[in-house]
Design a protein around this motif. Structure first.
Motif, PDB file in Angstrom:
ATOM      1  N   GLU A   1       0.811  -1.210   0.000  1.00 16.66           N
ATOM      2  CA  GLU A   1       0.000   0.000   0.000  1.00 16.66           C
ATOM      3  C   GLU A   1       0.848   1.266   0.000  1.00 16.66           C
ATOM      4  OE1 GLU A   1      -3.596   2.059   2.669  1.00 16.66           O
ATOM      5  OE2 GLU A   1      -2.620   0.193   3.321  1.00 16.66           O
ATOM      6  N   ILE A   2       2.049   1.191   0.529  1.00 20.14           N
ATOM      7  CA  ILE A   2       2.881   2.392   0.691  1.00 20.14           C
ATOM      8  C   ILE A   2       3.740   2.677  -0.524  1.00 20.14           C
ATOM      9  CG2 ILE A   2       2.946   2.019   3.174  1.00 20.14           C
ATOM     10  CD1 ILE A   2       5.874   1.109   2.781  1.00 20.14           C
ATOM     11  N   GLU A   3       3.737   1.794  -1.535  1.00 13.87           N
ATOM     12  CA  GLU A   3       4.601   1.996  -2.688  1.00 13.87           C
ATOM     13  C   GLU A   3       4.285   3.304  -3.406  1.00 13.87           C
ATOM     14  OE1 GLU A   3       7.242   0.425  -3.723  1.00 13.87           O
ATOM     15  OE2 GLU A   3       7.116  -0.982  -2.035  1.00 13.87           O
ATOM     16  N   LYS A   4       3.013   3.653  -3.517  1.00 13.54           N
ATOM     17  CA  LYS A   4       2.659   4.875  -4.238  1.00 13.54           C
ATOM     18  C   LYS A   4       2.971   6.147  -3.467  1.00 13.54           C
ATOM     19  CE  LYS A   4      -2.161   4.678  -2.646  1.00 13.54           C
ATOM     20  NZ  LYS A   4      -3.581   4.652  -3.088  1.00 13.54           N
ATOM     21  N   PHE A   5       3.335   6.005  -2.176  1.00 22.13           N
ATOM     22  CA  PHE A   5       3.683   7.189  -1.370  1.00 22.13           C
ATOM     23  C   PHE A   5       5.186   7.349  -1.179  1.00 22.13           C
ATOM     24  CE2 PHE A   5      -0.530   5.799   0.286  1.00 22.13           C
ATOM     25  CZ  PHE A   5      -1.268   6.884  -0.160  1.00 22.13           C
ATOM     26  N   LYS A   6       5.995   6.525  -1.820  1.00 20.50           N
ATOM     27  CA  LYS A   6       7.439   6.571  -1.618  1.00 20.50           C
ATOM     28  C   LYS A   6       8.057   7.742  -2.382  1.00 20.50           C
ATOM     29  CE  LYS A   6       8.879   1.908  -0.339  1.00 20.50           C
ATOM     30  NZ  LYS A   6       9.750   0.767  -0.682  1.00 20.50           N
ATOM     31  N   CYS A   7       9.034   8.343  -1.736  1.00 15.63           N
ATOM     32  CA  CYS A   7       9.807   9.425  -2.356  1.00 15.63           C
ATOM     33  C   CYS A   7      10.912   8.796  -3.200  1.00 15.63           C
ATOM     34  CB  CYS A   7      10.387  10.341  -1.285  1.00 15.63           C
ATOM     35  SG  CYS A   7      11.578  11.564  -1.879  1.00 15.63           S
ATOM     36  N   PRO A   8      11.067   9.141  -4.478  1.00 16.64           N
ATOM     37  CA  PRO A   8      12.119   8.538  -5.302  1.00 16.64           C
ATOM     38  C   PRO A   8      13.529   8.984  -4.926  1.00 16.64           C
ATOM     39  CG  PRO A   8      10.965  10.244  -6.523  1.00 16.64           C
ATOM     40  CD  PRO A   8      10.215  10.058  -5.232  1.00 16.64           C
ATOM     41  N   ILE A   9      13.653   9.974  -4.077  1.00 16.34           N
ATOM     42  CA  ILE A   9      14.993  10.441  -3.692  1.00 16.34           C
ATOM     43  C   ILE A   9      15.539   9.623  -2.522  1.00 16.34           C
ATOM     44  CG2 ILE A   9      16.319  12.416  -2.846  1.00 16.34           C
ATOM     45  CD1 ILE A   9      14.346  14.243  -4.261  1.00 16.34           C
ATOM     46  N   CYS A  10      14.732   9.434  -1.452  1.00 13.87           N
ATOM     47  CA  CYS A  10      15.201   8.691  -0.275  1.00 13.87           C
ATOM     48  C   CYS A  10      14.616   7.283  -0.213  1.00 13.87           C
ATOM     49  CB  CYS A  10      14.877   9.452   1.005  1.00 13.87           C
ATOM     50  SG  CYS A  10      13.096   9.629   1.323  1.00 13.87           S
ATOM     51  N   CYS A  11      13.651   6.945  -1.120  1.00 12.94           N
ATOM     52  CA  CYS A  11      13.030   5.621  -1.168  1.00 12.94           C
ATOM     53  C   CYS A  11      12.286   5.290   0.127  1.00 12.94           C
ATOM     54  CB  CYS A  11      14.054   4.536  -1.499  1.00 12.94           C
ATOM     55  SG  CYS A  11      14.839   4.766  -3.102  1.00 12.94           S
ATOM     56  N   LEU A  12      11.781   6.290   0.829  1.00 17.20           N
ATOM     57  CA  LEU A  12      10.975   6.112   2.026  1.00 17.20           C
ATOM     58  C   LEU A  12       9.629   6.800   1.816  1.00 17.20           C
ATOM     59  CD1 LEU A  12      13.646   6.886   4.771  1.00 17.20           C
ATOM     60  CD2 LEU A  12      12.901   4.627   4.019  1.00 17.20           C
ATOM     61  N   VAL A  13       8.665   6.525   2.703  1.00 16.44           N
ATOM     62  CA  VAL A  13       7.377   7.181   2.620  1.00 16.44           C
ATOM     63  C   VAL A  13       7.576   8.679   2.828  1.00 16.44           C
ATOM     64  CG1 VAL A  13       5.084   7.367   3.657  1.00 16.44           C
ATOM     65  CG2 VAL A  13       6.147   5.124   3.360  1.00 16.44           C
ATOM     66  N   ALA A  14       7.002   9.467   1.929  1.00 18.99           N
ATOM     67  CA  ALA A  14       7.267  10.899   1.906  1.00 18.99           C
ATOM     68  C   ALA A  14       6.839  11.572   3.208  1.00 18.99           C
ATOM     69  CB  ALA A  14       6.548  11.537   0.717  1.00 18.99           C
ATOM     70  N   ARG A  15       7.734  12.386   3.724  1.00 16.68           N
ATOM     71  CA  ARG A  15       7.450  13.198   4.915  1.00 16.68           C
ATOM     72  C   ARG A  15       7.134  14.620   4.458  1.00 16.68           C
ATOM     73  NH1 ARG A  15       9.249  12.635  10.263  1.00 16.68           N
ATOM     74  NH2 ARG A  15      10.689  10.976   9.573  1.00 16.68           N
ATOM     75  N   ASP A  16       5.983  15.174   4.915  1.00 17.58           N
ATOM     76  CA  ASP A  16       5.527  16.487   4.443  1.00 17.58           C
ATOM     77  C   ASP A  16       5.496  16.490   2.921  1.00 17.58           C
ATOM     78  OD1 ASP A  16       5.379  17.373   7.074  1.00 17.58           O
ATOM     79  OD2 ASP A  16       7.440  18.115   7.061  1.00 17.58           O
ATOM     80  N   ALA A  17       4.707  15.581   2.360  1.00 19.24           N
ATOM     81  CA  ALA A  17       4.723  15.304   0.926  1.00 19.24           C
ATOM     82  C   ALA A  17       4.421  16.540   0.086  1.00 19.24           C
ATOM     83  CB  ALA A  17       3.714  14.198   0.608  1.00 19.24           C
ATOM     84  N   VAL A  18       5.195  16.674  -1.009  1.00 15.60           N
ATOM     85  CA  VAL A  18       4.976  17.696  -2.023  1.00 15.60           C
ATOM     86  C   VAL A  18       4.956  17.003  -3.379  1.00 15.60           C
ATOM     87  CG1 VAL A  18       6.015  19.557  -0.669  1.00 15.60           C
ATOM     88  CG2 VAL A  18       7.454  18.192  -2.182  1.00 15.60           C
ATOM     89  N   SER A  19       4.288  17.626  -4.355  1.00 22.85           N
ATOM     90  CA  SER A  19       4.207  17.043  -5.697  1.00 22.85           C
ATOM     91  C   SER A  19       4.632  18.059  -6.733  1.00 22.85           C
ATOM     92  CB  SER A  19       2.777  16.579  -5.979  1.00 22.85           C
ATOM     93  OG  SER A  19       1.877  17.685  -5.916  1.00 22.85           O
ATOM     94  N   HIS A  20       5.277  17.558  -7.822  1.00 14.89           N
ATOM     95  CA  HIS A  20       5.739  18.397  -8.919  1.00 14.89           C
ATOM     96  C   HIS A  20       4.621  18.547  -9.947  1.00 14.89           C
ATOM     97  CE1 HIS A  20       8.307  19.135 -12.614  1.00 14.89           C
ATOM     98  NE2 HIS A  20       8.603  20.139 -11.805  1.00 14.89           N
ATOM     99  N   ASP A  21       4.806  19.484 -10.886  1.00 18.16           N
ATOM    100  CA  ASP A  21       3.794  19.707 -11.915  1.00 18.16           C
ATOM    101  C   ASP A  21       3.542  18.465 -12.755  1.00 18.16           C
ATOM    102  OD1 ASP A  21       3.592  22.282 -11.042  1.00 18.16           O
ATOM    103  OD2 ASP A  21       4.933  23.123 -12.563  1.00 18.16           O
ATOM    104  N   CYS A  22       4.583  17.619 -12.905  1.00 20.58           N
ATOM    105  CA  CYS A  22       4.414  16.426 -13.723  1.00 20.58           C
ATOM    106  C   CYS A  22       3.511  15.400 -13.063  1.00 20.58           C
ATOM    107  CB  CYS A  22       5.759  15.803 -14.066  1.00 20.58           C
ATOM    108  SG  CYS A  22       6.648  15.166 -12.617  1.00 20.58           S
ATOM    109  N   GLY A  23       3.375  15.416 -11.742  1.00 22.10           N
ATOM    110  CA  GLY A  23       2.536  14.490 -11.003  1.00 22.10           C
ATOM    111  C   GLY A  23       3.035  13.062 -11.036  1.00 22.10           C
ATOM    112  N   ALA A  24       4.306  12.856 -11.382  1.00 20.43           N
ATOM    113  CA  ALA A  24       4.829  11.498 -11.495  1.00 20.43           C
ATOM    114  C   ALA A  24       4.937  10.810 -10.139  1.00 20.43           C
ATOM    115  CB  ALA A  24       6.193  11.518 -12.192  1.00 20.43           C
TER     116      ALA A  24
ATOM    117  N   PRO B   1      13.667  15.060 -10.528  1.00 19.65           N
ATOM    118  CA  PRO B   1      14.315  13.749 -10.643  1.00 19.65           C
ATOM    119  C   PRO B   1      13.454  12.703 -11.340  1.00 19.65           C
ATOM    120  CG  PRO B   1      13.595  14.148  -8.398  1.00 19.65           C
ATOM    121  CD  PRO B   1      13.380  15.418  -9.135  1.00 19.65           C
ATOM    122  N   SER B   2      12.153  12.965 -11.552  1.00 18.70           N
ATOM    123  CA  SER B   2      11.284  11.986 -12.217  1.00 18.70           C
ATOM    124  C   SER B   2      11.138  12.288 -13.702  1.00 18.70           C
ATOM    125  CB  SER B   2       9.905  11.955 -11.554  1.00 18.70           C
ATOM    126  OG  SER B   2      10.007  11.518 -10.212  1.00 18.70           O
TER     127      SER B   2
END
Length: 556
Positions: free
Chosen positions: A28-51, A70-71
């Motif tokens: 369930e947590i795979e879609k919430f992972k940050c591609p930079i640290c590979c952990l569940v995003a803390r204080d999540a932010v999203s880029h315009d691309c929405g990747a 980075p995406s």
């Protein structure tokens, strides 16, 4: 739960990265992972691309190295807070890190850890880490922390140290050696102390104090009145009839001279060839003698190694000064030289004249009575108090103000005879039975010594009162850190004049006559004031932060 070794260099960066927990549903947590640290995003932010989602800390650190996402690798640094995803992440379920078997949400993790039954605590005796429910069982068998034996160096539990010292072989011989070593050390220190006392005694025998102008002649070598550097109790000898008559005449002379007139403070300011003289001490460690009429320096007295705190006239030709260098110096005003130096153990905050041969001084937690002929003193302790100021009342009594309040001292009895008043920093005697005290509540107070009651309270300053002086029997003046001096009517209890002109706070004030004042300020100036008009008549400059002032008396 994943574990990572975090070096001190990157610990701050990792603390800003995602949540590293043992999640219940890893898929369930795979879609919430940050591609930079590979952990569940803390204080999540999203880029315009929405990747993908990013940790806010990870994105900030990434932008310092590369401005591309980075995406999607597009040149854009615009991100927005993903509030919906943040709420979803905080509701994700995880296992308790302490393995207590409870499943909690990420939002409840902090409150759960504070009350978790498996949380780790330290034993108060041996500092061993154990769980809360294991602590009571551990305390029953705990033998304390390991400590080295002072005799053999073996590490022994604190609880077993007494039995170890009693039954271990070789401890008795080691203890005997330690006792011998300590005895030898004590003997060596005793011999060094005896040698030091003998050297100080030889130096004392070689010292003969210089004569004090206007006072009795100094003793000769071999007399018991020679200066002693050690703290020796001084007991003043009984004066003969002629000395007592002279002292009474000196005390009563100002009242006789001013019969039928306003009793001004220091009405006989020293006039030498038309010169009115004023002494001032400042942070530059120099005491200056000013010709007030000409506005110039007549002489400079150098010798103190630290700031002079107080000045007083011993006679018409002798000035006494006390300093933070733990000394009192007597100065010959005619030649501008130091006559005698009296040594103490603490910075001397204040000094005042009691008689032609006696001074009183204020130190850290004591007052002292000095014999100017012998250099000896009588030590009067003030327990657990910092003494700020001393002022004379009669030739045998004086007052002191300290953090413990005001005390009246009798030098004949060698003790305090009365305590009164609040905590105070400065004071002056209006008469032998009344004191004006400057308190730290932006006020000055008038106290009746026999009854101990405050009869007047002078309010008007907006900062602490640093010094007070007597103008007449019915008027006093006060100097404050608010930069003003005020003249008070003691009968009405009101302010009759406010003197303004200094750029910074006032720390000293003195009176030449009932209508002439001098004030010393932190702005490195001395101003002379006409009390009747409130106008500044002269400004004396050329000295640093002025700490103390003293008008020089007229010869009898």
């Amino acid at each position: 739960m994943a574990s990572r070794s975090r070096s001190p260099r990157f610990r701050r960066v990792f603390d800003e990265c995602g949540h590293d927990e043992e999640w219940l549903s890893p898929e369930e947590i795979e879609k919430f992972k940050c591609p930079i640290c590979c952990l569940v995003a803390r204080d999540a932010v999203s880029h315009d691309c929405g990747a993908s989602l990013f940790c806010q800390g990870c994105w900030t650190n990434w932008m310092t190295r590369d401005t591309r996402c980075p995406s999607c690798r597009t040149d854009s640094s615009t991100v927005a807070a993903a509030h919906f995803d943040r709420r979803t992440i905080m509701n994700l379920m995880l296992k308790c890190p302490n393995d207590c078997g409870v499943n909690i949400t990420l939002a409840d993790k902090a409150s759960h850890l504070r009350s978790c039954p498996n949380r780790r605590v330290s034993c108060p005796k041996c500092e061993t880490q154990c769980t809360v429910h294991q602590l009571s069982e551990h305390l029953k068998t705990c033998r304390g922390r390991l400590e080295p034996c002072v005799l053999c160096g073996e590490m022994v539990h604190e609880r077993d140290m007494k039995r170890h010292c009693k039954h271990t072989k070789g401890h008795i011989s080691a203890l005997v050696k330690e006792v011998k070593r300590l005895r030898a050390q004590v003997e060596k220190e005793r011999e060094a102390r005896e040698a030091r006392e003998a050297r100080e005694a030889r130096e004392a025998q070689a010292f003969v104090p210089a004569p004090v102008p206007g006072g009795p002649p100094p003793p000769q070598v071999g007399d018991e009145a020679l200066f002693a550097p050690d703290e020796v109790a001084f007991v003043e000898e009984e004066a003969d009839a002629e000395a007592m008559e002279a002292m009474e005449a000196e005390v009563n002379e100002p009242n006789e001279a001013n019969d039928g007139a306003d009793d001004g403070a220091n009405d006989g300011a020293n006039v030498v060839d038309g010169q009115v003289l004023l002494a001032s001490g400042a942070d530059d460690r120099v005491i200056k003698i000013w010709d007030v009429n000409a506005g110039v320096t007549k002489s400079q007295l150098r010798g103190h190694r630290d700031i002079p705190f107080s000045l007083c006239c011993v006679s018409s030709a002798t000035l006494a000064s006390s300093s933070a260098d733990q000394t009192i110096k007597l100065w010959d005003l005619e030649h501008g030289t130091c006559i005698t130096t009296l040594y103490a153990y603490w910075a001397i905050r204040s000094v005042c004249r009691l008689s032609p041969r006696t001074l009183a001084s204020a130190e850290h937690s004591a007052v002292k009575i000095w014999d100017l002929v012998s250099g000896r003193y009588q030590h009067l302790p003030v327990d657990d108090a910092f003494v700020h100021t001393v002022c004379p009342l009669t030739p045998t009594t004086f007052a002191s103000c300290s953090t413990a309040g005001i005390r009246i001292w009798d030098i004949t009895a060698g003790r305090s005879i009365r305590s009164l008043g609040p905590l105070s920093r400065t004071m002056c005697a209006l008469s032998p039975t009344s004191l004006v005290v400057g308190v730290s509540l932006y006020a000055a107070e008038l106290y009746d010594v026999p009854s101990g009651f405050c009869s007047r309270r002078f309010l008007g300053h907006t900062d602490d009162v640093q010094d007070v002086c007597r103008l007449s029997q019915t008027a006093v003046a006060s100097a404050s850190k608010d930069g003003t001096a005020k003249v008070w009517d003691c009968v009405a209890g009101t302010c009759s004049k406010t003197l303004q002109g200094h750029a910074l706070g006032l720390y000293s004030i003195c009176a030449f006559t009932a209508s002439c004042l001098a004030t010393g300020s932190r702005d490195s100036s001395i101003k002379l004031w006409d009390v009747n008009t409130g106008a500044c008549t002269r400004t004396l400059a050329g000295q640093s932060f002025v700490r103390c002032l003293c008008p020089i008396q007229q010869p009898a």
